[in-house]
Write a protein that holds these residues in place. Structure first.
Motif, PDB file in Angstrom:
ATOM      1  N   SER A   1     -39.837 -14.876  12.052  1.00 24.52           N
ATOM      2  CA  SER A   1     -40.083 -15.441  13.379  1.00 24.52           C
ATOM      3  C   SER A   1     -39.410 -14.532  14.397  1.00 24.52           C
ATOM      4  N   ASP A   2     -40.160 -14.125  15.411  1.00 25.71           N
ATOM      5  CA  ASP A   2     -39.651 -13.143  16.363  1.00 25.71           C
ATOM      6  C   ASP A   2     -38.323 -13.563  16.977  1.00 25.71           C
ATOM      7  N   TYR A   3     -38.250 -14.815  17.419  1.00 23.57           N
ATOM      8  CA  TYR A   3     -37.058 -15.242  18.179  1.00 23.57           C
ATOM      9  C   TYR A   3     -35.808 -15.246  17.305  1.00 23.57           C
TER      10      TYR A   3
ATOM     11  N   GLU B   1     -35.025 -11.208  16.304  1.00 24.80           N
ATOM     12  CA  GLU B   1     -34.572 -10.368  17.422  1.00 24.80           C
ATOM     13  C   GLU B   1     -33.087 -10.031  17.290  1.00 24.80           C
ATOM     14  N   ASP B   2     -32.286 -11.032  17.036  1.00 24.70           N
ATOM     15  CA  ASP B   2     -30.840 -10.808  16.938  1.00 24.70           C
ATOM     16  C   ASP B   2     -30.506  -9.994  15.688  1.00 24.70           C
TER      17      ASP B   2
ATOM     18  N   GLU C   1     -43.977  -6.344  19.757  1.00 26.46           N
ATOM     19  CA  GLU C   1     -44.173  -6.918  18.422  1.00 26.46           C
ATOM     20  C   GLU C   1     -44.188  -5.829  17.353  1.00 26.46           C
TER      21      GLU C   1
END
Length: 576
Positions: A512-514, A517-518, A549
């Motif tokens: 999942s991108d969100y 990201e971290d 993306e």
């Protein structure tokens, strides 16, 4: 006493009159009729019952539910193939793979009858085995019209089998029970020569008899050269002495053969002769001309089998020796060609008996259409291309290692007599590993698959831990070419090409991108090499630099989180 002798003589005459003359269903007809499946099997049962030199055996199943049969002719009345191979050659005849092309079915019945009854001289050094009708489902699907371009017989079977597979595209992938049973027969019989009888499609010309011969470059070595330069020419010369002209299969459709010439058919492993070639068996595929009368086609098919048998019988020791020696050409460390293309610089002038071709307006479309004028025959030289050059090659490994989980592939290797050794404990090996970098896939279904092509692989050497029960396959065995053709993913008919390994092409885990990201930010901070490669990619690829993306996915794929099995080909090469 005299009365008794007369009575005995009369009884013998009556008995002789009642004995069957072994007339085939074809011979009982008008010359344009072919035997049904039931008639064919009944005829061979009759021969089996009446002659000790003939034995019919029931073999494996087919998609139609009926079993395949083989019929063995051996004047020595021995049917143990292990004993037979000690001093004799074996000729395997395959008939009715396309039951709409039944010439070989009828010709083979007559050949067996003539040998058994003594009408034709029995071979001393050759045993004949035939599969009376290979595509039983197609033979049972009898009709009058599906061979729209063919001149007889009056009715015949259908090209597709009971599940609508073309069996002459299935020898390697073995989607059908027919093909799996054929493999059982092939390795039981262990033929020295194969003949698979067909009828042509394509151009019009004077020949009744054309043929596909196993390509000598695929056959390889002295065996390939012998087959091309000696065996086939001598058989064809014997045919010519009987007034039967022959030419290589005219692989031309909707154009004139004399315009640009034509090329020798490259019989890849999906075809019967290509399959046989993998086991160093020279093969031929008679292709009688579809527009000639059925009786003439049956006759030349019969004569081709007769002359092939005579040649094999006189040269059985040499054929068997060359087959055995051919394995020496496929040692670990040597190169093997997986893909070929025509070498257009190598041209052989071929004498050709054709008909003048021209174009006229179609009565159907009003557009130009091709036609042949049989009132204008010609005899002239045409270009013939029979030399191919390698496109893709691979170095033969010492062995392959396949995880036991790929049982679908392992099962096919087993039915093709491939020797395998299971690991007795978990073991780490240094191996070559392929990663599938790129490939294309057919947009249309072909024989139950969407085959891949233009396969490009990346090779790395690494240590892999294999588990107890995984299979090590030494390439130094009679099926070495079979292993290379099936297990090297770039092969024209490899198991990868035929979708056996498609599960590796689908990614199973994602992110999942969100959340990632971290994680991605932390990875780039802690790994300077990764960070440098990432920045370089952005500088060199503007599309990539503008796509958030794609950048996140790039970091994911270069991290420990990306699944290692995605696109990793699960067959490994051990070089030493």
């Amino acid at each position: 006493m005299k009365r008794f002798l007369l009575l005995l003589l009369f009884t013998c005459i009556l008995s002789a009159q009642k004995k069957p003359m072994y007339t085939t269903p074809y011979e009982k007809g008008n010359g344009n009729q072919t035997a049904t499946y039931e008639e064919t099997i009944a005829f061979f049962r009759l021969l089996d019952n009446d002659f000790e030199s003939i034995k019919m055996l029931e073999m494996g199943p087919t998609d139609s539910g009926e079993p395949l049969h083989i019929v063995i002719y051996n004047p020595d009345k021995s049917f143990d193939f292990e004993k037979i191979h000690r001093d004799k050659a074996v000729l395997l005849l395959n008939n009715g793979i396309h039951p709409g092309e039944p010439d070989g079915i009828d010709a083979t019945m007559m050949l067996y009858r003539d040998l058994a009854t003594g009408k034709r001289k029995a071979p001393k050094n050759t045993v004949i085995v035939n599969i009376p009708i290979y595509n039983i489902g197609g033979a049972l699907n009898r009709n009058l019209h599906t061979r729209a371009n063919q001149n007889g017989p009056e009715s015949y079977g259908f090209r597709g089998n009971a599940r609508n597979y073309d069996l002459n595209r299935d020898f390697l992938k073995s989607d059908t029970r027919n093909a799996r049973s054929f493999a059982q027969i092939f390795h039981t019989v262990n033929p020295d020569v194969l003949i698979d009888n067909h009828v042509s499609n394509g151009a019009d010309y004077q020949y009744i008899f054309t043929y596909i011969a196993t390509h000598h470059q695929k056959l390889g070595g002295e065996l390939g050269a012998y087959f091309k330069d000696e065996m086939m020419p001598e058989i064809l010369a014997a045919m010519k002495a009987k007034g039967i002209e022959a030419t290589p299969y005219v692989n031309v459709h909707d154009t004139k053969p004399d315009t640009a010439g034509f090329e020798q058919f490259m019989d890849y492993p999906r075809y019967s002769t290509g399959y046989a070639s993998m086991f160093n068996v020279p093969g031929s595929m008679p292709e009688t001309h579809m527009l000639k009368e059925y009786a003439l086609r049956v006759k030349v098919t019969y004569e081709y089998m007769v002359e092939s048998l005579a040649y094999i019988d006189s040269n059985h020791n040499r054929i068997k020796l060359l087959r055995s020696e051919n394995l020496e050409n496929y040692k670990p460390g040597t190169r093997y060609t997986l893909q070929w293309e025509i070498d257009s610089t190598e041209v052989t002038p071929l004498p050709f008996l054709g008909y003048k071709g021209d174009y006229k307006n179609s009565e159907v479309t009003g557009k130009p259409r091709l036609y042949y004028d049989r009132k204008q025959p010609f005899n002239k030289m045409v270009p013939y291309y029979q030399t191919y050059k390698p496109v893709t090659q691979v170095v033969i490994p010492q062995s392959y290692i396949i995880p036991r989980s790929w049982w679908n592939v392992i099962d096919l290797l087993k039915i093709n007599n491939i020797a395998m050794e299971p690991l007795i404990k978990d073991t780490e090996f240094e191996v070559e590993s392929y990663r599938i970098k790129d490939f294309k896939t057919s947009k249309e279904s072909y024989e139950g698959h969407y085959p891949h092509n233009a396969v490009n692989v990346e090779t790395t050497t690494k240590k892999v831990l294999f588990h107890k029960g995984d299979l090590v396959i030494n390439t130094q065995q009679p099926g070495v070419k079979y292993l290379l053709e099936t297990l090297e993913p770039q092969g024209v008919d490899s198991y990868f090409t035929w979708n056996f390994f498609d599960a590796i092409l689908q990614q199973k885990e994602y992110f999942s991108d969100y959340v990632f990201e971290d994680t991605a930010a932390a990875l780039l901070k802690s790994d300077k090499t990764l960070k440098a490669a990432f920045e370089k990619k952005k500088q060199e690829d503007k599309t990539f630099a503008d796509n958030a993306e794609a950048q996140l996915d790039w970091v994911y794929r270069h991290s420990v989180y990306y699944e290692k099995t995605h696109m990793e080909y699960p067959v490994y090469r051990k070089l030493k």
